[in-house]
Design an enzyme around this catalytic site. Structure first.
Site: not given
Length: 250
Positions: A68, A137, A139
């Site tokens: 990313d 969380d 991800h």
């Protein structure tokens, strides 16, 4: 099937992951690695540097794709993930900089950049081994909760929690953290031949519990690893503290 390995320290996790990377590099004529950034993969990169320096590993014929990137940061920006991989991997090993392909956070046509990235991965024959971290969380990459399990490389808005978690890389100032990103999608990640996820600390314990014990849900993107035939999670005891089972310890 998802394999779970509990280790005593991040250093030991890096050694095990380094062994896995070395095996992939040895087995392939032109190996392709998927590289992640952040604090979790750093023990792996230190181990790879050690192996290259002692002559037991060469990454000279390896290609790499980054997971990313922040939207709006050029590759020259020291806070970009491309710059981080240059510091953590390229400068410390014999992996050629020209063999590393990252998403262009400064691209004028974002959709075209994402499509080109997907084509580049396919053109390389796919990723042999993808390194992953996980957010508190759940991800993976920047696929935030709610991301479709069939998602491909695309732009996304970062959740406030993710920006807050990443503020430590921006002098602690959440306002400096870009609000948008480019990321490989969950379906893109799942196409890699092997997945290797590392997580450390009790802040990752609930995400790891969800990843290992399921069910698969878009609420916890990391649970997509349960659908992969060759996925391994390497965690320290704090990150494993909520698990009911572990396959091995090292």
């Amino acid at each position: 099937m998802l394999r779970v390995v509990v280790v005593e320290s991040p250093q030991r996790a890096g050694e095990l992951a380094g062994e896995a990377v070395a095996a992939v590099v040895a087995a392939a004529e032109r190996p392709v690695l998927g590289l992640a950034t952040g604090s979790s993969p750093r023990p792996v990169y230190r181990d790879l540097a050690r192996r290259v320096h002692d002559g037991s590993l060469s990454l000279a014929r390896t290609r790499a794709f980054l997971l990313d990137e922040y939207l709006g940061l050029s590759s020259e920006d020291p806070r970009s993930y491309r710059a981080e991989i240059e510091r953590e991997v390229v400068e410390c090993t014999d992996l050629p900089s020209a063999a590393v392909r990252g998403l262009d956070g400064a691209a004028e046509d974002v959709e075209a950049e994402c499509s080109a990235y997907e084509r580049a991965i396919r053109g390389a024959g796919g990723i042999d081994l993808q390194l992953l971290g996980v957010g508190s969380d759940g991800h993976i990459g920047f696929n935030e909760p709610g991301s479709a399990l069939d998602s491909r490389t695309r732009p996304l808005e970062l959740a406030p929690r993710t920006r807050q978690d990443n503020a430590r890389f921006f002098d602690g100032d959440v306002e400096q953290v870009p609000a948008h990103c480019l990321t490989q999608g969950i379906a893109t990640i799942l196409e890699a031949g092997e997945l290797l996820l590392l997580a450390f600390g009790d802040s990752k314990a609930e995400a790891i519990r969800q990843a290992v014990e399921g069910p698969v849900t878009e609420r916890w993107p990391v649970t997509a690893l349960l659908r992969h035939p060759h996925a391994t999670v390497v965690v320290d005891r704090a990150a494993a503290s909520l698990l009911e089972r572990a396959d091995s310890s090292a």
